[in-house]
Design a protein around this motif. Sequence first.
Motif, PDB file in Angstrom:
ATOM      1  N   PHE A  12     -14.862  -5.278  -1.819  1.00 53.17           N
ATOM      2  CA  PHE A  12     -14.325  -5.078  -3.166  1.00 53.17           C
ATOM      3  C   PHE A  12     -13.487  -3.798  -3.244  1.00 53.17           C
ATOM      4  CE2 PHE A  12     -17.574  -8.194  -3.996  1.00 53.17           C
ATOM      5  CZ  PHE A  12     -17.009  -8.978  -4.998  1.00 53.17           C
ATOM      6  N   VAL A  13     -13.938  -2.757  -2.552  1.00 51.78           N
ATOM      7  CA  VAL A  13     -13.150  -1.519  -2.510  1.00 51.78           C
ATOM      8  C   VAL A  13     -11.788  -1.783  -1.877  1.00 51.78           C
ATOM      9  CG1 VAL A  13     -13.005   0.791  -1.515  1.00 51.78           C
ATOM     10  CG2 VAL A  13     -15.161  -0.007  -2.502  1.00 51.78           C
ATOM     11  N   LEU A  14     -11.767  -2.484  -0.741  1.00 53.27           N
ATOM     12  CA  LEU A  14     -10.521  -2.775  -0.041  1.00 53.27           C
ATOM     13  C   LEU A  14      -9.602  -3.649  -0.903  1.00 53.27           C
ATOM     14  CD1 LEU A  14      -8.790  -2.569   2.492  1.00 53.27           C
ATOM     15  CD2 LEU A  14     -10.001  -4.571   3.404  1.00 53.27           C
ATOM     16  N   THR A  15     -10.165  -4.649  -1.568  1.00 53.78           N
ATOM     17  CA  THR A  15      -9.347  -5.525  -2.413  1.00 53.78           C
ATOM     18  C   THR A  15      -8.679  -4.738  -3.534  1.00 53.78           C
ATOM     19  OG1 THR A  15     -10.878  -7.349  -1.962  1.00 53.78           O
ATOM     20  CG2 THR A  15      -9.374  -7.611  -3.820  1.00 53.78           C
ATOM     21  N   ILE A  16      -9.438  -3.853  -4.171  1.00 50.92           N
ATOM     22  CA  ILE A  16      -8.879  -3.046  -5.262  1.00 50.92           C
ATOM     23  C   ILE A  16      -7.840  -2.067  -4.730  1.00 50.92           C
ATOM     24  CG2 ILE A  16      -9.506  -1.126  -6.774  1.00 50.92           C
ATOM     25  CD1 ILE A  16     -11.749  -2.741  -7.831  1.00 50.92           C
ATOM     26  N   LEU A  17      -8.114  -1.451  -3.585  1.00 49.75           N
ATOM     27  CA  LEU A  17      -7.148  -0.511  -3.002  1.00 49.75           C
ATOM     28  C   LEU A  17      -5.826  -1.208  -2.692  1.00 49.75           C
ATOM     29  CD1 LEU A  17      -9.358   1.613  -0.571  1.00 49.75           C
ATOM     30  CD2 LEU A  17      -8.088   2.467  -2.548  1.00 49.75           C
ATOM     31  N   VAL A  18      -5.888  -2.369  -2.047  1.00 47.95           N
ATOM     32  CA  VAL A  18      -4.659  -3.089  -1.674  1.00 47.95           C
ATOM     33  C   VAL A  18      -3.892  -3.515  -2.916  1.00 47.95           C
ATOM     34  CG1 VAL A  18      -3.768  -5.191  -0.598  1.00 47.95           C
ATOM     35  CG2 VAL A  18      -5.543  -3.859   0.554  1.00 47.95           C
ATOM     36  N   GLY A  19      -4.589  -4.080  -3.902  1.00 42.69           N
ATOM     37  CA  GLY A  19      -3.898  -4.532  -5.104  1.00 42.69           C
ATOM     38  C   GLY A  19      -3.225  -3.400  -5.849  1.00 42.69           C
ATOM     39  N   SER A  20      -3.919  -2.276  -6.009  1.00 46.62           N
ATOM     40  CA  SER A  20      -3.343  -1.143  -6.725  1.00 46.62           C
ATOM     41  C   SER A  20      -2.212  -0.500  -5.930  1.00 46.62           C
ATOM     42  CB  SER A  20      -4.438  -0.117  -7.024  1.00 46.62           C
ATOM     43  OG  SER A  20      -5.432  -0.676  -7.857  1.00 46.62           O
ATOM     44  N   PHE A  21      -2.355  -0.480  -4.611  1.00 42.49           N
ATOM     45  CA  PHE A  21      -1.276   0.038  -3.760  1.00 42.49           C
ATOM     46  C   PHE A  21      -0.007  -0.786  -3.970  1.00 42.49           C
ATOM     47  CE2 PHE A  21       1.153   0.039   0.175  1.00 42.49           C
ATOM     48  CZ  PHE A  21       1.233   1.395   0.481  1.00 42.49           C
ATOM     49  N   LEU A  22      -0.144  -2.099  -3.951  1.00 43.77           N
ATOM     50  CA  LEU A  22       1.016  -2.972  -4.151  1.00 43.77           C
ATOM     51  C   LEU A  22       1.602  -2.803  -5.542  1.00 43.77           C
ATOM     52  CD1 LEU A  22      -0.231  -6.286  -2.495  1.00 43.77           C
ATOM     53  CD2 LEU A  22       1.467  -4.689  -1.582  1.00 43.77           C
ATOM     54  N   LEU A  23       0.742  -2.617  -6.527  1.00 38.90           N
ATOM     55  CA  LEU A  23       1.188  -2.512  -7.912  1.00 38.90           C
ATOM     56  C   LEU A  23       2.109  -1.307  -8.103  1.00 38.90           C
ATOM     57  CD1 LEU A  23       0.477  -4.321 -10.343  1.00 38.90           C
ATOM     58  CD2 LEU A  23      -1.194  -2.594 -11.020  1.00 38.90           C
ATOM     59  N   PHE A  24       1.736  -0.176  -7.514  1.00 40.28           N
ATOM     60  CA  PHE A  24       2.537   1.032  -7.712  1.00 40.28           C
ATOM     61  C   PHE A  24       3.582   1.228  -6.631  1.00 40.28           C
ATOM     62  CE2 PHE A  24      -0.377   1.796 -10.996  1.00 40.28           C
ATOM     63  CZ  PHE A  24       0.197   2.740 -11.835  1.00 40.28           C
ATOM     64  N   LEU A  25       3.566   0.401  -5.608  1.00 37.19           N
ATOM     65  CA  LEU A  25       4.665   0.400  -4.647  1.00 37.19           C
ATOM     66  C   LEU A  25       5.853  -0.380  -5.201  1.00 37.19           C
ATOM     67  CD1 LEU A  25       5.475   1.219  -1.708  1.00 37.19           C
ATOM     68  CD2 LEU A  25       4.721  -1.058  -1.022  1.00 37.19           C
ATOM     69  N   VAL A  26       5.570  -1.444  -5.937  1.00 39.08           N
ATOM     70  CA  VAL A  26       6.653  -2.291  -6.438  1.00 39.08           C
ATOM     71  C   VAL A  26       7.417  -1.613  -7.570  1.00 39.08           C
ATOM     72  CG1 VAL A  26       5.414  -3.566  -8.243  1.00 39.08           C
ATOM     73  CG2 VAL A  26       7.193  -4.714  -6.925  1.00 39.08           C
ATOM     74  N   GLN A  27       6.798  -0.674  -8.264  1.00 39.35           N
ATOM     75  CA  GLN A  27       7.469  -0.034  -9.398  1.00 39.35           C
ATOM     76  C   GLN A  27       8.709   0.753  -8.971  1.00 39.35           C
ATOM     77  OE1 GLN A  27       4.752   2.035 -12.023  1.00 39.35           O
ATOM     78  NE2 GLN A  27       3.184   0.471 -11.771  1.00 39.35           N
ATOM     79  N   PRO A  28       8.585   1.741  -8.065  1.00 39.05           N
ATOM     80  CA  PRO A  28       9.801   2.442  -7.635  1.00 39.05           C
ATOM     81  C   PRO A  28      10.746   1.542  -6.835  1.00 39.05           C
ATOM     82  CG  PRO A  28       7.914   3.183  -6.357  1.00 39.05           C
ATOM     83  CD  PRO A  28       7.380   2.337  -7.467  1.00 39.05           C
ATOM     84  N   MET A  29      10.202   0.524  -6.165  1.00 41.47           N
ATOM     85  CA  MET A  29      11.060  -0.382  -5.396  1.00 41.47           C
ATOM     86  C   MET A  29      12.004  -1.141  -6.318  1.00 41.47           C
ATOM     87  SD  MET A  29       9.883  -3.197  -2.557  1.00 41.47           S
ATOM     88  CE  MET A  29       9.289  -4.457  -3.675  1.00 41.47           C
TER      89      MET A  29
END
Length: 750
Positions: A12-29
């Motif tokens: 669950f920690v890994l799933t949340i980390l990956v999802g949040s990482f993608l969420l804030f990576l796509v913003q500046p992209m």
Amino acid sequence: MIASASPRRPLFVLTILVGSFLLFLVQPMVARMVLPRLGGAPAVWNSAMLVYQALLLGGYAYAHWLGRFTVRRQAMIHLGLLLVAALWLPVGLARIAPPAPGQEALWVPLLLFASIGPVFFAVSAQAPLMQRWFAADPRAGDPYFLYAASNLGSFAGLISYPALVEPLLPLAKQSIGWTLGYVLLFMLVAAAAAARWGRGPENAQSPDTAGDEARPDWRRQLHWLLIAAVPSGLMLSTTTHLTTDIVAMPLLWVLPLGLYLLSFVLAFSSWTSLTNVIVTIAPALLLLVGGQALLGTGGGTMLVALASLVMLFVVATALHGYLYFLRPGPRYLTLFYLIMSAGGVLGGAFAALVAPLVFNWVYEHPVLVLAAAMLLPLPALLPWEKWLGLRRPLPIVAALVAIAAFASWKLVANWDGTLHGAHVVWAAIIVAVGLLVIRWRWAYVAVLFLLMLGFGGVQTLEKGRDGMRVRSYFGIYTVTDDRYHQQRRLAHGTTLHGLQRTTPGHELDPTTYYGHQSGVGLTLDRLPELAGPDAAVGIVGLGTGTLSCYRKAGQHWTIFEIDPVMADIARDPSKFTFLSRCAADTPIVIGDARLQIAKLPPARFDVLVIDAFSSDAIPLHLLTREAFDAYTRALRPGGILLVHISNRFFDLEPVLAAEARGRGWSAAIRLDPGPEDSEFGDLTGSNWVALTATPARLAQLTHGLRPRQNAAANDAWVALRGEAGFQRWTDDYASTLPILLWGNLIGKHE
């Protein structure tokens, strides 16, 4: 089994980390993708942030709605949504018409919703949903620590984009990489669903039915909403305040958002002792730094910018820690996050939408500082009333506030923009009173406001009353008179956008970057010789209209300006008279210059001047290969392209050198140091690059290149300095890190 050993916690920690990482990576992209269509004004990022917050709110509402079902049904619905959202992959921009002038504030949200709305919505829901699924196992324990992991992933995604992703990958590969990350997230969510597949009312209590905690009433929910709204708005207002009135620094928008995310990490973690320390010092720090929130200029120092960022982090951590303290049990977890998200949207909407329409300065910043003072927990730092054994201290508190009011009045009466002598004493008195009355909220807020007024606030308010300061989607512009130097200035925050002499007989003399010895001055003075008496000239970037006084009879000029407010300022003879007296009939084309030039018939201009580079504000989309394609098409045979690259933070020579090399063009730069002895002192150094299709044409302009050590000569042009291996900028790939002047990021910038 103890909570720390609960089943599948790492999953669950890994799933949340990956999802949040993608969420804030796509913003500046996506913000980088939109550059060629609109540019990089700070307001564009604020609008984008508001869209992201709105989508986040939608995702949290969806996660809350799913809570009525069993985990199995939730998993089926959510995995189906992730599959549908995948139709919007790989990430790219929707094909919608560009905005009409003045419609940018509405167009940016529309573009972002159409481009990544479904994907962002689906990914944003996974954080609260994973916490709900995690809590579905009775051995799991408190799920709120996962919110700290979520924000840690968000912070990592945000920072990795400018530091790693943008410098290493073109946009097309960035999009593919993000798509692969989305596939990984889908598999992790599926694995998390499998881990809780059998959890439901039939064999375990769901978070919605477990326990006997009463549903939080509307007052408690409103409290959550307000506490969440203030840090969100303060994050955006700090970004605008810093870039407008403190120091215009590259990538500055990353820092407030990153600190905002880290405040969640700390507040929702187990580091309660550190959070308690921050809660204790937050009111004092808010008083010391927030007391400067109405100051019209911070002197351009990195120290003031650093203090503002520290204040944001401390206040956000204190408020988010208070929010964590007020959290409900897991039964109402998704309701809690839904209201938190709504608060984020509320604060973001105030800072990004309401404030630019209502205020002519960054008044949202002091408003949000005062709002923070009204909501922060206020521990008694100095319980002097107990030390003195006072039963009724309120009369003394009122007297102390009166003393602060008197000190504020003394500051206002003698304020000259800096603290010195008696000013320091009066300011210290106000701060001391504020520290003494922290326990009484009404007194504390009143003293903070008095400090704001005394610390340059009254002067800031006065500047906005006479119509000499205006605000648009692209910035805040202030016209001021310097009677001592006989000048009128136009400033965009700390950046000078133009200057006109008020000395009789010298009003139309070129100033700042545009003197006769500058690259543009040398070129335009010789324009009849270079292109004939009926030369056609295009100017990108209006400013105060200084260049218009180089126009000669018979010439045909066109000016391109993205901001209609700037055009109004330049046209208004009560503010500046360059345009009205020298080129009143010159057409001004409103809109993004690159898009507008592309619409023109080919071979339109003999000289095209790109003057959109000042401070840190690099319209990066004006320096790509595709932008130069548009300029080349607009130039006549033998045309001259002039690019202004004076900049405090970026060395743009390698960019222009790589572009000239890629086209087989000839290029030279005029490094004008400015006059050593000027009667008016209003001519500044400038760097102008000239590019031509042939060496012969460049030689006509420069009379031959001189050695670089002689660059300061009155009319010297020198060879453009390139860098081996520097990659040509395109719409698909451009990184500012290799050309960043790191040494200039520290110190004072006038």
